[in-house]
Scaffold this active site. Structure first.
Site, PDB file in Angstrom:
ATOM      1  N   TYR A  43      48.302 -21.214  30.026  1.00 53.36           N
ATOM      2  CA  TYR A  43      47.660 -22.382  29.983  1.00 53.36           C
ATOM      3  C   TYR A  43      47.618 -22.758  28.378  1.00 53.36           C
ATOM      4  CZ  TYR A  43      45.022 -22.931  34.621  1.00 53.36           C
ATOM      5  OH  TYR A  43      44.826 -23.295  35.952  1.00 53.36           O
ATOM      6  N   GLY A  44      47.924 -21.745  28.267  1.00 55.04           N
ATOM      7  CA  GLY A  44      48.038 -21.200  26.493  1.00 55.04           C
ATOM      8  C   GLY A  44      48.088 -22.361  25.621  1.00 55.04           C
ATOM      9  N   CYS A  74      38.772 -16.752  31.530  1.00 50.72           N
ATOM     10  CA  CYS A  74      40.326 -17.287  31.010  1.00 50.72           C
ATOM     11  C   CYS A  74      39.346 -18.377  29.550  1.00 50.72           C
ATOM     12  CB  CYS A  74      41.184 -18.677  31.413  1.00 50.72           C
ATOM     13  SG  CYS A  74      42.100 -19.141  30.727  1.00 50.72           S
ATOM     14  N   ASN A  75      39.803 -17.325  28.197  1.00 53.44           N
ATOM     15  CA  ASN A  75      39.193 -17.560  27.011  1.00 53.44           C
ATOM     16  C   ASN A  75      40.057 -19.853  27.190  1.00 53.44           C
ATOM     17  OD1 ASN A  75      38.384 -15.704  24.618  1.00 53.44           O
ATOM     18  ND2 ASN A  75      39.822 -15.039  26.190  1.00 53.44           N
ATOM     19  N   THR A  76      40.982 -20.010  27.087  1.00 58.98           N
ATOM     20  CA  THR A  76      41.909 -21.249  26.928  1.00 58.98           C
ATOM     21  C   THR A  76      40.843 -22.256  27.852  1.00 58.98           C
ATOM     22  OG1 THR A  76      43.978 -20.144  26.290  1.00 58.98           O
ATOM     23  CG2 THR A  76      44.006 -22.975  27.158  1.00 58.98           C
ATOM     24  N   GLU A 159      53.035 -10.839  30.669  1.00 62.65           N
ATOM     25  CA  GLU A 159      53.256 -11.759  32.303  1.00 62.65           C
ATOM     26  C   GLU A 159      54.713 -10.640  32.563  1.00 62.65           C
ATOM     27  OE1 GLU A 159      51.687 -14.100  34.204  1.00 62.65           O
ATOM     28  OE2 GLU A 159      50.132 -13.879  33.034  1.00 62.65           O
ATOM     29  N   THR A 194      42.101 -12.431  27.409  1.00 64.85           N
ATOM     30  CA  THR A 194      41.915 -11.763  28.690  1.00 64.85           C
ATOM     31  C   THR A 194      43.670 -10.168  28.670  1.00 64.85           C
ATOM     32  OG1 THR A 194      42.364 -12.859  30.298  1.00 64.85           O
ATOM     33  CG2 THR A 194      40.206 -12.718  29.370  1.00 64.85           C
ATOM     34  N   HIS A 195      45.007 -11.116  28.276  1.00 61.27           N
ATOM     35  CA  HIS A 195      45.528 -10.725  27.974  1.00 61.27           C
ATOM     36  C   HIS A 195      46.303  -9.949  27.329  1.00 61.27           C
ATOM     37  CE1 HIS A 195      47.482 -14.088  31.017  1.00 61.27           C
ATOM     38  NE2 HIS A 195      48.340 -12.984  31.515  1.00 61.27           N
TER      39      HIS A 195
END
Length: 275
Positions: A43-44, A74-76, A159, A194-195
């Site tokens: 999403y970033g 998810c921060n985004t 990923e 979070t990754h």
């Protein structure tokens, strides 16, 4: 008839599993359901409108599964979609339900983790562009100085399972150096994606030893525990069967293969073909 009312945990991909594992360590009795929108990740780099649309679809899906509480892990999504969903959509969708993010709980405590009052943020492009961390941190810690650095390559590296490859070192060092050039007094750095915990070992190799590296999992878990204590009207609606179910918009086999690195255990997901 709905027999399970779990806490919903949402992420664009696998990263939210690092949050879920910490939440379950603190709050093991509740039921949980995890959804990764892997088919449309990351999403970033996407627009506000797209992130909002995808996140709202996920929230609606969670509500259909009986979740009275959804955590955007998810921060985004938290930075770009949460406020609009809370203010504009939730009153009409399910006014008694709640949707929470991970930017605010992190911002509420991050200032206590810097002795110098100089904090660095490493995050996705979307989170950085939103300015959410700067705005939220200044609400709680007006004198703290915040510098941000977008790391657009980091999520794809994780990923694709390249977090331990030699080529990853270049991109780790590159973005750390860019951040520290903005303020040589930074003494604490937040991994605001979070990754990034999967890159933490390498990040610490290239971060000066006197700079504290902070992940969000334990912060978010503690904040959720406190929230449930303060909001019994929500807590009492959540079932406590100690179950956890996993869903993905990608092929389940693909998700299962990669998810173990984030969750720390084998899991079996079910594919959701349409949100």
């Amino acid at each position: 008839m709905q027999t399970s009312c779990p806490i919903g945990i949402f992420d664009s991909g696998y990263g939210g599993l690092t949050i879920l594992s910490q939440i379950r360590a603190v709050l093991p009795d509740y039921d949980y359901i995890y959804l990764g929108d892997n088919a449309r990740a990351p999403y970033g780099s996407r627009s506000f409108e797209t992130i909002y649309e995808y996140t709202l679809e996920a929230v609606k899906w969670f509500f259909k599964q009986g979740c009275p509480l959804v955590i955007l892990a998810c921060n985004t999504a938290s930075a770009k979609a949460l406020r609009t969903i809370q203010q504009n959509d939730l009153p009409g969708l399910a006014p008694d339900n709640r949707v929470l993010g991970i930017v605010r709980p992190t911002s509420e405590v991050i200032g206590h983790m810097s002795e110098a009052g100089n904090i660095g943020i490493l995050a996705t492009q979307g989170t950085v562009e939103s300015g959410s961390y700067i705005l939220e941190i200044q609400k709680f810690f007006p004198t703290v100085k915040v510098q941000q650095q977008a790391c657009p390559i980091w999520v794809p590296l994780v990923e694709y399972g390249e977090q331990d490859s030699p080529g990853t070192d270049y991109f780790i060092k590159k973005y750390i150096d860019l951040l520290l050039k903005k303020d040589d007094k930074i003494d604490s750095v937040l991994l605001a994606c979070t990754h990034y915990p999967l890159l933490e070992k390498k990040i610490k190799e290239y971060m000066p030893v006197d700079i504290r590296v902070i992940s969000q999992g334990k912060i978010v878990a503690a904040s959720l525990a406190d929230y449930l204590k303060r909001h019994p009207e929500i807590e009492q609606r959540i079932t406590q069967g100690q179950s956890v179910s996993f869903y993905t918009t990608e092929k389940a086999e693909t998700f299962n293969h990669h998810a173990k690195r984030f969750f720390g255990a084998e899991l079996s997901a079910t594919q959701v073909h349409k949100l």
